[in-house]
Every structure is written in C-alpha cells, then in structure tokens.
Design an enzyme around this catalytic site. Sequence first.
Site, PDB file in Angstrom:
ATOM      1  N   LYS B 157       0.830  -1.210   0.000  1.00  0.00           N
ATOM      2  CA  LYS B 157       0.000   0.000   0.000  1.00  0.00           C
ATOM      3  C   LYS B 157       0.859   1.252   0.000  1.00  0.00           C
ATOM      4  O   LYS B 157       1.889   1.299   0.681  1.00  0.00           O
ATOM      5  CB  LYS B 157      -0.878   0.042   1.257  1.00  0.00           C
ATOM      6  N   ASN B 290     -15.961  -0.217  20.944  1.00  0.00           N
ATOM      7  CA  ASN B 290     -17.095   0.696  21.040  1.00  0.00           C
ATOM      8  C   ASN B 290     -17.471   0.858  22.502  1.00  0.00           C
ATOM      9  O   ASN B 290     -17.800  -0.113  23.175  1.00  0.00           O
ATOM     10  CB  ASN B 290     -18.283   0.172  20.247  1.00  0.00           C
ATOM     11  N   ARG B 292     -19.976   1.857  24.278  1.00  0.00           N
ATOM     12  CA  ARG B 292     -21.409   2.125  24.463  1.00  0.00           C
ATOM     13  C   ARG B 292     -22.169   0.815  24.341  1.00  0.00           C
ATOM     14  O   ARG B 292     -21.589  -0.199  24.011  1.00  0.00           O
ATOM     15  CB  ARG B 292     -21.905   3.055  23.355  1.00  0.00           C
TER      16      ARG B 292
END
Lengths: 70, 463
Positions: B157, B290, B292
């Site tokens: 890349k 995450n 939450r």
Amino acid sequence: MKKIVSPMAGTVWKILKSVGDPVEYGDAVVILESMKMEIPVDATSQGVVTKVVAQEGDVVDQDTVLIELS
Amino acid sequence: MNKLLIANRGEIACRIIRAAQSIGIPTVAVYSKADEDALHVKLADEARFVGGPQAKESYLNQEAVLFAAREVGANLIHPGYGFLAENAEFADRCARAGIVFVGPKPETILAMGDKHRARQMAVAAGVPVLPGSDKLSDDQEEIIAAGAKIGFPLLVKATAGGGGIGMRLVERSEDLIAAVTATSGLAVRAFGDGAVYCERYVRTARHVEVQVFGFGNGEAVHLFDRDCSVQRRHQKVIEEALAPGLSECTREEMARVSVNLAASCRYDGAGTIEFLYDAERQEFYFLEMNTRIQVEHGVTELVTGVDLVAAQIEHALGRDVASALSQSAIKASGHAVEARIYAENPSRKFFPSPGKITHLSVPHMAGVRVDTGLVSGATVPPFYDPMVMKVMALGQTRSDAIGLLSSALSQIEIGGIATNKDYLRAIITHPKFESAELSTSFLDAHHDELIAQATSSSEMAKA
C-alpha cells in the site's frame, strides 16, 4: 411549466442550479438529506431554471416543488 | 431518589426506559420537534422538549439535554448509541454537573475514539492487530524479510494512498520486489510520495465482536461473541450470537484478550471489542472498541439471559453487579439472530422512506423479541437514522432461529413506508447464509439475487 419535486421528505442540503441554468434530463439539481443519507434529486425533464423555490436548509415533505423549469 | 434521563430516541430510548422501569427507576424522555408523538415520549414517566428537528438542535444539543436533566432533577443520563454516546466532552460535562453518565469514563471514551491510541492499548493488552510493516526501505533483503514476517497474500500500500488507490495484492514472495517497485512508482506519480508499506491481506473477512462488561476496578467479564458480517455500506444488517463456525479455541482466545483489554483500561459497564476475523487463517485482528451499548446487544441478551442495559444502569448507580455477572455464572445457550428493519426501499437503490405509519402489526411469538420505536399513526421523521425496528429470534439451533426469524418477518406488517423486510428474509433464507458462509462482502456478492428475491416476495404480498 415543469416542476422538479422532492422524492421524499428531507432537508434541502445543496441547491446545484440557479435561475437561467440549462438543465438536462437526469441532471442532479438539488441534494436532499434524508435519514442521514445524501439523496441527489434528478431532473425529470429538460429546460431552463425559471425559479428556485427551495432554499438550502428547508425541511420539505414529499412532492414539495424544489425548482421550476421553463 | 434516582431518576434517569434518556438522551436518545427511537427503539433504543424505548429499550432503556423499559430496562429502567424493570428495576424501579423513574425515567425522563427528551424529544425534538419531530418526535412529539413518538413512542419513547409516551413510555417515559416524564418528557422534556429539547429543540428543533435537526439532531444538532436537539439530541446532539448538550446544553439543552443537560438543562433538561437539571430541570427534572435527573441524577443519571443514559446516552444509548449514536448521538452523544461516545462523546467524551458530554460525559465530562455530565460529571461536572453532578450527573452520572451511564458509560465508561471520559478518558476511556477519548482513548478508544482515537484509532492510534486504541491500537496501542490493544497491543499492550495482548490483542492481535493486523500484521503490517513500517515504511519500506529500498533494501531488497529488508523487503523480503518484511514480507515473510507478514505472510502471503499481502497488500502493498502507498502511505499517501487511500480508498483502494495505490494498492497491490501480492500472492507470492517472489513477486514482492516487483510489486513494491511498481506501487512506489505509481505513488510518486499519483501522490508525489513514493513511500509504501505492506499489510496482511484478508481474503474472506468476517466481522466478529466480543461483548464485555467492566466493573471499573480493573475487573471485567465477557458475554461471548457476535457475528455482524452481513453489512451494507458499513451498516450492519444481520447479527447473530454466537458467531457461527469459530473453533472453541479461537472463541476462547478472542474472549480472553477482550477481557484483558477491558480490564487494562478499567472499563466501566457494557462495551464491545470489534475484530476482523480471517475465515481462512482462522485468526482475528483488533478493529476498535465501542464504548457504548451496541444496537445488536439484544442477541447477546437472548442467549445469555442477562439484561445488559439494566446492568449498565445498576453499575452506574454504584450497585453490585459483579456478583451476578461473574464469569462462571455467564452461560450461553441456544442461538439468536437479529434482523434490522430500515425505512428504505431496496428496489429503489435503498432510498430512505420516511413517512407516516398507517398500519402496524407485530406478532407475539415465543422466542421472538421485537425492539422498536414505531407506533401506528406516528411519523418516521427524515432527520434521523433509518433503522426503525429490530427483530430477534432465539432458537435451540442456528437453523431454528433463522426459521423463526423468517416467520416473524413475514408476519410483521408496516404500512405507510417502504422497508427492507423482504430483503432481510431473502438474506436469511439464502443458502450461503444458512450454511454460514459469511463475509463482509456477502451482500455485494449476492446483490442481484437478493434484490430479485425481495422484489418478487413483496409483489406476491401485494397481489
């Protein structure tokens, strides 16, 4: 007179044409924001913009006239 | 006297209100101009108007939400998911206003919200990350060594690239030097910078995640895993617990490192560690954490019997949750699958479909759970997320759960707006889904058949 209407309820995010601009069938004329998605509103006929009815930030219902063409 | 304000709307606001009610805590809904007739406003004990229809005027308006909380005397705020849920500034403002934010500490939210820091914390906790090299030098031996360390196939890349531009797939070591030279040359022309690096290539990628719960004292437990590979434009569509086809050894290792990460940041409450799962190598790599409650928490609740939202609230209140949620007490039984109903039209390029609900019929079926904010006569506003209902089914086996979910979906009637209900049925009854041949490219790979199937079944329903 031809009218371009909102295909769904939403908020007018960007207006891409001004009075006097020529519009071809399929051209995106307005970008609507609905349910967190950007929805390009394409011209359903061709002509010249005679009136920009909607303003950026307007909340519109389905079938609200956004732009008028000659 | 406790009082919980829910800084959210829709199905998750309703879900949180019900959890609070189940443990005897009074609730306060907040609502925007567009949600005056919404279900969460009716369900809560009190409701406060917080602003205009656009989210930034209401549900994202920290000032207005905090003002409402002070006015009603709320001592807790649950942010749900989305909106202010992963906003460290808001969590901090709650704390300074003497209100308990139901979630982790602001510094944890901040750290996990920063890709680079989150990755460093994952590495420090022993969580595997996608193997990759630093910027490659011109030295051929070094390049070959870097390739050998990562393994093939790999991607070369361009450091300055993005969105697939300046990327090359290399299958064999002997092709690596040529690929590096070519990519670097292209990067010079395209970006004015020839720097390149290598990264492991995952041919069949699945999205697998682990539900964790931390007690804020450096102890944490896991509640097993979920597969959420079936996604459209990075939006999850189908989720299930547990993730099918993982070896016990992989499952245990994934859970173990997830608990380590949660423990290492003294995590508070419910959180999710997301992984990219390489189905061919049977290896997993950290994506993000995450901080939450997740949309798909319900499938975990169905297989474990734990009410995650109630546990979040009780933990936030400083009550003892750890004894009930000891690792040895958490067991998974059966299989649960969830389908997300979106107000969108699959046969019209998935255009959103806000509008008035003219008719709503949701069957009561054993083993089926429906979480929604929809109510007949109310309007689905165009200002928020299109996800309007979650339909979950619990079966003894995966195939039982799929059968039950399919039957529930066919019985649900939502009038007045277009939904993806038939598309969801087409997905879960697709042979490749039934055989759990999952990947994050599932919906793209089967796009035409799924749309055709969904369109024909919705036309049959109309006929």
